[in-house]
Write an enzyme that holds these catalytic residues in place. Structure first.
Site: not given
Length: 258
Positions: A152, A139, A156
């Site tokens: 997150y 991401s 990532k």
């Protein structure tokens, strides 16, 4: 353009919707047998029915040992994996100070350990075949974090480093590993979130997404899953034979640093 992919076997996690489903459709269009992974058997069946004869169900929660084992078994029955796309993942919403260990562990298992375990299980198939591809869906948040999803962001970023490290380890076996860091992609998750946030404000979810795009992406729009999938399909092909150990940002200019 012949991408020389016909007859290969691809394992795609998180493939019952969104980016994963679009990648599966793109690869199947090139003649690839695609193993559709997801946690829900009904959603996996829907995706397989949509794609057709080249789609094979591979149901399992890849954040667990049992789920990974089920996917590896399905790949073995299909003749072994030529391509692995670690795509399963989901956004988060928390603060570092308030998020407990369980939430950190859950995202670590889904975003990082799933990729590690599946690579350990499927790269040997590629070695036997003499070549292979591993693509990991990261991401833009791995490099340009959003404040409201620190877990997150962190997981990532770890996946991005895993990709680079694995690439060095297996390049001598003719296995190419890369990472794709998308920006704004109009997945069902984004659409559902927009509908929820605008439900009591007139329901203009498309307008909400447009505002998000204009705030974050210089291109002023979201990417479609199919648009992103084209890039994955290219990276799986011989046309990308010199692409090794890289992270590619497909973000409409969203990333603001070099």
């Amino acid at each position: 353009m012949d991408l020389n992919l016909k007859g290969k076997v691809a394992v795609i996690t998180g493939a019952s919707a969104g980016i994963g489903l679009a990648v599966a459709e793109g690869l199947a269009a090139e003649g690839v047998c695609v193993l559709i992974n997801g946690r829900r058997a009904d959603k996996v069946k829907e995706a397989c029915d949509k794609i057709g004869a080249l789609a094979v169900p591979a149901v399992g929660d890849v954040s667990t040992l049992e789920g990974v084992a089920a996917v590896i078994e399905a790949a073995e029955k299909a003749g072994g994996a030529d391509i692995l796309i670690n795509n399963a993942g989901t956004g988060s919403n928390e603060t570092i100070m308030e998020a407990g260990d369980e939430k950190w562990q859950a995202y670590w298992d889904l975003h990082v350990m799933a990729a590690i375990r599946l690579s350990r299980g499927l790269v040997p198939h590629m070695e036997k075949k003499g070549a292979g591809i591993v693509l990991n869906t990261g991401s833009i948040c791995a490099a340009q974090p959003l404040w409201y999803e620190p877990i997150y962001n962190v997981t990532k970023a770890a996946l991005m480093m895993f990709s680079r490290t694995l690439a060095t380890e297996v390049v001598g076996k003719n296995i190419r590993v890369n990472c794709v860091n998308p920006g704004l992609v109009q997945t069902p998750d984004w659409e559902n979130t927009a509908r929820e946030l605008t439900a009591d404000k007139g329901g203009d979810w498309q307008g909400y997404l447009q505002e998000v795009a204009e705030e974050h992406a210089p291109i002023n729009r979201f990417c479609s899953p199919q648009e992103l999938a084209d890039f994955y399909v290219f990276l799986c092909s011989d046309r990308a034979s010199y692409s090794i150990g890289s992270t590619y940002y497909v973000d409409g200019g969203m990333k603001m640093t070099v």
